[in-house]
Design a protein around this motif. Sequence first.
Motif, PDB file in Angstrom:
ATOM      1  N   GLY A 144       3.669  13.133  44.566  1.00  0.00           N
ATOM      2  CA  GLY A 144       2.952  12.674  43.387  1.00  0.00           C
ATOM      3  C   GLY A 144       3.601  11.504  42.676  1.00  0.00           C
ATOM      4  N   SER A 145       4.512  10.814  43.359  1.00  0.00           N
ATOM      5  CA  SER A 145       5.276   9.754  42.693  1.00  0.00           C
ATOM      6  C   SER A 145       5.675   8.671  43.680  1.00  0.00           C
ATOM      7  CB  SER A 145       6.529  10.342  42.043  1.00  0.00           C
ATOM      8  OG  SER A 145       7.432   9.342  41.653  1.00  0.00           O
ATOM      9  N   ARG A 203      -4.399   8.578  39.842  1.00  0.00           N
ATOM     10  CA  ARG A 203      -3.403   9.092  38.907  1.00  0.00           C
ATOM     11  C   ARG A 203      -4.006  10.242  38.120  1.00  0.00           C
ATOM     12  NH1 ARG A 203       1.370   7.756  37.740  1.00  0.00           N
ATOM     13  NH2 ARG A 203       1.219   5.800  38.912  1.00  0.00           N
ATOM     14  N   GLY A 204      -3.361  11.415  38.213  1.00  0.00           N
ATOM     15  CA  GLY A 204      -3.803  12.593  37.486  1.00  0.00           C
ATOM     16  C   GLY A 204      -2.776  13.032  36.468  1.00  0.00           C
ATOM     17  N   ALA A 205      -2.989  14.226  35.936  1.00  0.00           N
ATOM     18  CA  ALA A 205      -2.092  14.733  34.895  1.00  0.00           C
ATOM     19  C   ALA A 205      -0.686  14.969  35.427  1.00  0.00           C
ATOM     20  CB  ALA A 205      -2.661  16.025  34.306  1.00  0.00           C
ATOM     21  N   ARG A 206      -0.565  15.285  36.714  1.00  0.00           N
ATOM     22  CA  ARG A 206       0.748  15.577  37.311  1.00  0.00           C
ATOM     23  C   ARG A 206       1.256  14.437  38.179  1.00  0.00           C
ATOM     24  NH1 ARG A 206       0.196  21.932  39.237  1.00  0.00           N
ATOM     25  NH2 ARG A 206      -0.357  22.796  37.193  1.00  0.00           N
ATOM     26  N   GLY A 207       0.701  13.259  38.013  1.00  0.00           N
ATOM     27  CA  GLY A 207       1.126  12.124  38.830  1.00  0.00           C
ATOM     28  C   GLY A 207       0.026  11.695  39.779  1.00  0.00           C
ATOM     29  N   VAL A 237      -2.362  11.827  42.876  1.00  0.00           N
ATOM     30  CA  VAL A 237      -2.950  12.860  43.719  1.00  0.00           C
ATOM     31  C   VAL A 237      -3.905  12.192  44.705  1.00  0.00           C
ATOM     32  CG1 VAL A 237      -2.763  14.674  41.994  1.00  0.00           C
ATOM     33  CG2 VAL A 237      -4.804  13.260  42.049  1.00  0.00           C
TER      34      VAL A 237
END
Length: 295
Positions: free
Chosen positions: A23-24, A57-61, A63
């Motif tokens: 996710g990064s 880009r989502g809430a946790r990075g 996806v």
Amino acid sequence: MMAIPPGIDPDLLRSFVLVAEGGSITRAAARVGRTQSAVSMQMRRLEESLGQALLLRGARGLVPTPHGIWLLDRARRLLAMHDEIVTNFRAPEIAGPVRLGCPDDYALLWLPQILAGFAEAHPAVEVEVVCLPSSVLLSCFGKGELDLTLFSAGTEAPGVAAETIWRGPLRWVGPAARPIHLLRPLPLVLCHTGCTWRVAATQALDQAGVPWRMAYSSASQTGTHAVVLAGLGVTVGLSVALPPALRLLGPEDGMPALPELEIALLQHPGAVAEALANHIRRGFGDGAEVSARAA
């Protein structure tokens, strides 16, 4: 004559897999030894060459998009085969012992195919397979008693970056002939305290307000399945390769949703361990597609 479309650079796929799993872009750049801007450029090149957005880009990075999810499974298999080809032709013949850890929760589902292919490619290697709970395997790995180990992600790893090699649904499992899942409190048959599957099951029940009791516990899935086959409780497991007389339980049975399971791999340096790790990556890539169909 029909033109052959240009191929995809495996380095682009490797970076994409690391970004999608972690996710990064920053973490992926550290893994491949490139700058953050270089990996960002790789992702743009890959999306442009395929003509589809692959990451959002989502809430946790970051996806994967639906196209990205489709690509991710296939990229893992392609890279595993690519690495195996390169290793077999460039590396000297490997021989000697290698110690592999694997929880028995999924040993029978994946290891036979993996070990058969590995033995064919590397007949001079002696493989020792150790089946123990994930927490014990991680302790053994940290002490140098295993060369590589599979484990259920969520179990604390010994300060080493682990590689996620499979992700799929965790499901409730009960006896097909008896509606034991209707009992309250719900009798559970799970592994030891601290097991990630046990934590996921009890948290899901607590959040849904379903009363439960721990009826039986076992250090292996074989043991939990035996108790469930006797009609004495419900357990959790994967959505494939269930013994006869067991069935999956879902919302229609009043059972709350469970989180996805992640299987991760840790390995110490070494030619033999790396060769076996490549076979494991390819084997779990093939298994992911089977699991997706079964779910």
